[in-house]
Design a protein around this motif. Structure first.
Motif, PDB file in Angstrom:
ATOM      1  N   ARG A  43      55.728 -13.905 -35.633  1.00  0.00           N
ATOM      2  CA  ARG A  43      55.044 -13.934 -34.337  1.00  0.00           C
ATOM      3  C   ARG A  43      54.289 -12.620 -34.132  1.00  0.00           C
ATOM      4  N   ILE A  44      54.960 -11.520 -34.437  1.00  0.00           N
ATOM      5  CA  ILE A  44      54.309 -10.223 -34.254  1.00  0.00           C
ATOM      6  C   ILE A  44      53.058 -10.157 -35.116  1.00  0.00           C
ATOM      7  N   ARG A  45      53.198 -10.575 -36.377  1.00  0.00           N
ATOM      8  CA  ARG A  45      52.084 -10.435 -37.312  1.00  0.00           C
ATOM      9  C   ARG A  45      50.865 -11.269 -36.909  1.00  0.00           C
ATOM     10  N   SER A  69      50.011 -12.494 -34.028  1.00  0.00           N
ATOM     11  CA  SER A  69      49.551 -12.412 -32.641  1.00  0.00           C
ATOM     12  C   SER A  69      48.665 -11.196 -32.428  1.00  0.00           C
ATOM     13  N   LYS A  70      48.243 -11.042 -31.191  1.00  0.00           N
ATOM     14  CA  LYS A  70      47.428  -9.885 -30.819  1.00  0.00           C
ATOM     15  C   LYS A  70      48.182  -8.576 -31.078  1.00  0.00           C
ATOM     16  N   LEU A  71      49.505  -8.643 -30.988  1.00  0.00           N
ATOM     17  CA  LEU A  71      50.292  -7.435 -31.221  1.00  0.00           C
ATOM     18  C   LEU A  71      50.150  -6.973 -32.670  1.00  0.00           C
ATOM     19  N   ARG A 107      47.713  -7.677 -34.651  1.00  0.00           N
ATOM     20  CA  ARG A 107      46.345  -7.182 -34.857  1.00  0.00           C
ATOM     21  C   ARG A 107      46.214  -5.756 -34.345  1.00  0.00           C
ATOM     22  N   ALA A 108      46.847  -5.479 -33.206  1.00  0.00           N
ATOM     23  CA  ALA A 108      46.780  -4.114 -32.669  1.00  0.00           C
ATOM     24  C   ALA A 108      47.478  -3.138 -33.614  1.00  0.00           C
ATOM     25  N   GLU A 151      47.905  -3.501 -36.865  1.00  0.00           N
ATOM     26  CA  GLU A 151      47.067  -3.348 -38.060  1.00  0.00           C
ATOM     27  C   GLU A 151      45.856  -2.476 -37.759  1.00  0.00           C
ATOM     28  N   ALA A 152      45.365  -2.553 -36.522  1.00  0.00           N
ATOM     29  CA  ALA A 152      44.232  -1.717 -36.142  1.00  0.00           C
ATOM     30  C   ALA A 152      44.626  -0.244 -36.136  1.00  0.00           C
ATOM     31  N   ILE A 165      42.556  -0.001 -27.436  1.00  0.00           N
ATOM     32  CA  ILE A 165      43.983  -0.088 -27.730  1.00  0.00           C
ATOM     33  C   ILE A 165      44.625   1.271 -27.496  1.00  0.00           C
ATOM     34  N   HIS A 204      51.365   1.768 -28.733  1.00  0.00           N
ATOM     35  CA  HIS A 204      51.682   0.836 -29.808  1.00  0.00           C
ATOM     36  C   HIS A 204      52.486   1.462 -30.934  1.00  0.00           C
ATOM     37  N   LEU A 260      55.934   1.457 -29.572  1.00  0.00           N
ATOM     38  CA  LEU A 260      56.410   0.065 -29.543  1.00  0.00           C
ATOM     39  C   LEU A 260      56.810  -0.402 -30.946  1.00  0.00           C
ATOM     40  N   LEU A 276      60.448  -1.860 -31.883  1.00  0.00           N
ATOM     41  CA  LEU A 276      60.636  -3.188 -32.472  1.00  0.00           C
ATOM     42  C   LEU A 276      61.292  -3.082 -33.848  1.00  0.00           C
TER      43      LEU A 276
END
Lengths: 259, 327, 289
Positions: free
Chosen positions: B176-178, B180-182, B184-185, B187-188, B201, B206, B209, B213
């Motif tokens: 789910r993390i991978r 989702s927008k999370l 992507r953030a 990876e950014a 961002i 992050h 976070l 996590l």
């Protein structure tokens, strides 16, 4: 009211004054050019406006609101976005995902939605995916949407950075040397894309090296040299300005001497 | 359709893992399977912090240690059952994740790796020396069999079903993390912090976070370990073991969840498969790691990607040549 | 008073070993921007090889040969296998490759020399008594050797052309290449130094401890701690950090309790991380734009 108003902004690195009390304004809807030889302070100015560096003096206003020295992500939330001189794509993400990163601050879902994959999140994702495809359509990169971003040609990577920046819904888009490393046909394509982005209602600050690109797009051009703004006006004025000619010719002589 | 296909692979893997205990007769192999699952969960946690967000954490085992001791202490001293001990361990591990994550706001890349080594050593020394709480060098013993309601899990076989359940949950969360927008953030942030910030961002938030996590995965792994061994040994949570988790992520394929799962299973069982080499097996294991890093930099999973892209290239060749613009 | 001097010498000697390891870590980091997690194996190999050689030659010759062999091994085979193919990858690849080599070397050593700890032949034993203070000869040797080695290293880096090239490479690899510096030679030289420092640490520390398979790992961990205390990437920091850790350990062991010897290192580390997050000589590191 001007969209962006940069007043007497300065930046020093040690003893070097990279940007020296520069004034620049950008009107809503225009494509504004910013040119100058290498190391003249253009990129530093961009980094000041976008919040990467802190200023050493002066003021930056966006639609009358003071945004000087705000964090970069806050400036992005205020609808100022940018691309980078050295390409900074997210290498591990696909072309589409690169664009979707730009939607981040507009997302209304939270961590619980993400983990539980709530219908709300699924709806949002589907909407954003569609919007990202529209943006890719606008810059003609949709056929590549599932490829890794870094697999594109250099020219397309630069344009992908633009699409990514557009995802933040900027009022002002700052392009830092978008034509660098492009071949002539890619440059033509680039001019086309920039014009289309502008027509969709986005003001653009174009930092560029390649005169034909700037001259084709910008109605007003500011020129920097050694951290100072040495000229500002319509393309014809710039073309015939003695200080500008000297700055560029001087550089050409230097180049001839080296190479 | 791509999603369907990747879920299909997860399903096949799950069925295989469900069938395995039926054919395994050795308690030792069952024990290793449980250990492999624990390592997968740890590696998935590191994958969030390092694989996705790009922060090298060399103290994975410190977080699992915190999880193991917290759940162990909750079980032994307060008599809490497994599920409550698990929740407690995850919460405490996440608090430590927050504590380690916060300074990362000011620290970049390589220095962070150094800092986490220091954190790992400090935690190891606390485990070893805070005798009244952790049992000190003797370790923490007296953990009862894990039980879920009336169900008491006494064998490695029954415990395996608990491990597997938690594994499925953690793989789901990681996935789910991978996607989702999370993700992507994250990876950014890994790709370029400056660019991520320019896209709105908050990279500081992050990074912290990601640590929190990642620590939660450590808490789960640690709890599973404590109840599997029913004893917590301070000698377990070393830098070398943390390095092993990093190796699992790299060998499997950094950033790829199936890759990380394969990497953790592979490196848990590889030494066993190399036993026929007798004395040389650990040396060969080291050599194997070196060879994989040298010749398969994308990890074992990249083999699969190569095969798939070869097929795709055959089918989609004309589409790939479509030009970007009408020039 | 006398015992204070004794403790200080003890601490400085131990700290010199940490400083050597920290220096090796920093030298490698400055040239290659990554870590060598097999650094401890140079310590281990030098100790075991020299111990074996002492059976067939005088101790000083055995040490010299061991150090030379390990240093050359580091400069050639080791870096060519574990670093060079990965020089264009990100730094964690080299971390994992050196971890692999470390496992390989350590377990090969285990096969050759056995897993059981054993004493190192005493080559410079005994105690000097100076003005009522007894000083272990080995400690003096450690201080002298480390001091000499660091001085030589400093002179090499500051006074020779090759040293200047190494510094240039550490500053800016691209610019150095443009000026005609051959990066492959700089890398070889860097690993030569790292292996040299590690192997000297090995032959010096071996008489104090037993020979064990884990002695390399233990020494390297302390080297990392010293690097953090001194300041990431700083050469003076590595030396000061190592000595400081040695002194803290020696004094805390003497005045508090020897039970928590390792803990003192990490209390120091914690204090540094809280109060001086960049170490004593640390610099600010940020992403370049």
């Amino acid at each position: 009211m001007a969209l962006l108003e940069v007043t007497r902004v300065s930046k020093r690195f040690g003893g070097l004054v990279a940007v020296n009390e520069v004034d620049v304004t950008i009107e809503p809807g225009e494509i504004r050019g910013l040119i100058g030889p290498n190391g003249s302070g253009k990129s530093t100015l961009v980094n000041l406006v976008s919040g990467v560096y802190r200023t050493d003096g002066g003021e930056i206003k966006l639609e009358g609101r003071n945004i000087t020295n705000l964090p970069a992500h806050t400036i992005s939330h205020l609808h100022v976005s940018r691309t980078f001189q050295t390409i900074r794509l997210f290498g591990t993400l696909s072309v589409l995902e690169n664009v979707m990163v730009g939607f981040y601050s507009r997302s209304k879902t939270n961590l619980t939605d993400v983990i539980l994959n709530s219908p709300r999140l699924a709806r949002e994702e589907a909407g954003l995916r569609k919007r990202a495809e529209e943006l890719l359509e606008l810059v003609e990169l949709k056929p590549f949407k599932d490829q890794p971003g870094k697999s594109l040609t250099l020219g397309r990577q630069r344009v992908l950075e633009m699409a990514r920046a557009l995802a933040t819904e900027p009022k002002l888009l700052i392009l830092d040397e978008p034509a660098a490393g492009m071949n002539p046909s890619e440059k033509e394509w680039l001019v086309d894309v920039i014009r289309r982005i502008n027509q969709s209602g986005v003001s653009i600050l174009l930092i560029e090296h390649h005169m034909p690109v700037v001259m084709a797009l910008a109605k007003r051009i500011a020129v920097m040299n050694f951290g100072l703004k040495i000229a500002d006006g319509v393309p014809e004025e710039i073309r015939n300005n003695d200080a500008v000619i000297e700055a560029y010719l001087g550089r050409r002589e230097d180049n001839a001497a080296i190479g | 359709m791509r999603f369907m296909r990747s879920y299909l692979w997860y399903l096949i893997g799950l069925v295989a893992l469900l069938v395995l205990p039926q054919v395994v007769s050795s308690p030792y192999i069952m024990f290793l399977l449980n250990m492999a699952i624990i390592f997968v969960i740890l590696a998935l946690g590191l994958n969030v912090v390092f694989g996705m967000t790009g922060m090298l954490n060399l103290a994975s085992l410190a977080f699992s240690g915190i999880g193991a001791y917290t759940s162990g202490i909750l079980a032994v001293k307060l008599g809490l059952p497994f599920p409550l001990a698990l929740i407690g361990a995850v919460v405490v591990a996440m608090l430590f994740g927050l504590m380690v994550g916060l300074p990362t706001i000011r620290i970049g890349g390589h220095y962070l790796a150094f800092m986490t080594i220091a954190f790992g050593e400090i935690m190891r020394l606390i485990f070893q020396n805070w005798t009244p709480v952790t049992g000190g060098a003797l370790g923490l013993s007296g953990i009862k069999y894990a039980s879920i309601g009336p169900l008491v899990l006494k064998t490695h076989w029954s415990y395996y079903h608990l491990s597997l359940t938690l594994l499925v949950i953690m793989v789901y969360v990681a996935n789910r993390i991978r996607v989702s927008k999370l993700g992507r953030a994250f990876e950014a942030v890994r790709g370029s912090e400056v660019a991520a910030r320019a896209l709105g961002i908050n990279t500081y938030y992050h990074k912290v976070l990601a640590f929190v996590l990642g620590a939660a995965f450590g808490g789960v792994a640690g709890t599973l370990y404590a109840f599997l061994m029913r004893y917590v040994d301070p000698g377990t949570f070393t830098f070398e073991e943390s390095a092993r988790v990093l190796t699992m992520v790299m060998v499997g394929g950094r950033g790829s969840i199936p890759g990380v799962i394969i990497g953790a299973f592979l490196l848990t069982f590889l030494p066993e498969w190399l036993r026929f080499l007798k004395d040389y097996y650990m040396a060969m294991y080291g050599l194997g790691i070196l060879l994989i890093v040298l010749f398969l930099p994308g990890g074992v999973i990249s083999l699969w990607d190569k095969v798939r892209s070869r097929f795709a290239a055959g089918r989609r060749a004309p589409a790939a040549q479509t030009s970007a613009g009408k020039r | 008073m006398g015992s204070l001097v004794q403790i200080a010498v003890n601490g400085l000697a131990q700290g010199s070993i940490y400083a050597l390891m920290a220096l090796a870590i920093v030298v490698i980091y400055n040239t290659t921007e990554t870590f060598n997690f097999a650094q401890g194996e140079f310590v281990l190999l030098a100790a075991y090889v020299s111990a074996s050689l002492m059976g067939i030659m005088p101790w000083y010759l055995a040490m010299l040969v061991a150090v030379a062999v390990i240093a050359l091994f580091g400069a050639t085979v080791f870096q060519r296998v574990a670093y060079w193919p990965l020089r264009n990858s990100t730094f964690e690849f080299v971390i994992v490759s050196t971890l692999g080599v470390s496992l390989f070397l350590r377990n090969m050593a285990k096969i050759v020399w056995g897993a059981i700890a054993r004493p190192y032949p005493e080559y410079f034993g005994g105690v000097w008594r100076v003005a009522g203070v007894s000083i272990v000869k080995q400690h003096v040797l450690i201080l002298a050797m480390t001091g000499g080695l660091i001085l030589l290293f400093y002179l090499f880096m500051m006074k020779t052309t090759v040293g200047a090239m190494m510094r240039a490479t550490a500053q800016n690899k691209q610019a150095a290449t443009l000026m005609g510096v051959k990066v492959s030679r700089m890398v070889a030289l860097t690993y030569f130094f790292a292996a040299l420092l590690g192997s000297v640490a090995g032959i010096l520390v071996a008489p104090i401890f037993f020979l064990t398979i884990d002695m390399g790992m233990a020494t390297m961990t302390k080297g990392f701690a010293a690097t953090i205390v001194g300041g990431f990437g700083s050469i003076p920091g590595a030396i000061v950090g190592g000595l400081l850790l040695g002194l803290v350990e020696a004094f805390a062991t003497a005045f508090i309790s020897p039970v928590y010897k390792d803990a003192y290192t990490f209390v120091t580390l914690l204090a540094i991380l809280v109060f001086l997050p960049r170490g004593i000589f640390g610099e600010r590191i940020a992403e370049k734009v």
